[in-house]
Write a protein that holds these residues in place. Sequence first.
Motif, PDB file in Angstrom:
ATOM      1  N   CYS A  13       0.753  -1.247   0.105  1.00 36.04           N
ATOM      2  CA  CYS A  13       0.129   0.010   0.052  1.00 36.04           C
ATOM      3  C   CYS A  13       0.828   1.249   0.046  1.00 36.04           C
ATOM      4  CB  CYS A  13      -0.961  -0.026   1.420  1.00 36.04           C
ATOM      5  SG  CYS A  13      -2.361  -1.142   1.053  1.00 36.04           S
ATOM      6  N   ILE A  41      -2.416  -6.200  -4.200  1.00 39.59           N
ATOM      7  CA  ILE A  41      -2.836  -5.802  -2.847  1.00 39.59           C
ATOM      8  C   ILE A  41      -4.413  -6.615  -2.403  1.00 39.59           C
ATOM      9  CG2 ILE A  41      -3.540  -4.060  -1.181  1.00 39.59           C
ATOM     10  CD1 ILE A  41      -1.665  -2.279  -2.843  1.00 39.59           C
ATOM     11  N   SER A 102      -5.080   3.815  -0.924  1.00 32.49           N
ATOM     12  CA  SER A 102      -3.948   3.018  -0.545  1.00 32.49           C
ATOM     13  C   SER A 102      -3.466   3.236   1.080  1.00 32.49           C
ATOM     14  CB  SER A 102      -2.843   3.221  -1.566  1.00 32.49           C
ATOM     15  OG  SER A 102      -3.095   2.884  -2.885  1.00 32.49           O
TER      16      SER A 102
END
Length: 119
Positions: A13, A41, A102
């Motif tokens: 992230c 992710i 993120s």
Amino acid sequence: MILALLLLVVALCVVLAGWAGWFVARDRAVILNQLWGGAVIEAVVLVQGVVAIVQGAGGDGASDPLLFWGYFATTLVILPVAAAWAFAERSKWSSVVLLVASLTVAFLEWRMWQIWTGA
């Protein structure tokens, strides 16, 4: 939860946020490779969910399961929504959206760890 998976998600992230931040500074829109980064992710978060289910079934679960799974569900939703928004918005603001998403996922991961450990 496994700390190594948490740290991997947070590190990914931060890298994606840095990449998006670089695009913000250069006044550029999100590119497809960044969205693929978000997908990676998301895949690691899904693996983390499977691990949490297995550990929870084994008796080693979160101190507050309802709160933990609420955070988990939110974590799963943020990046896909940000990716759809970034894909639709073809300006530097798409990079801002990806940057914020993120960092939000990284924060939620850390919070999930706190809930899991009862801290």
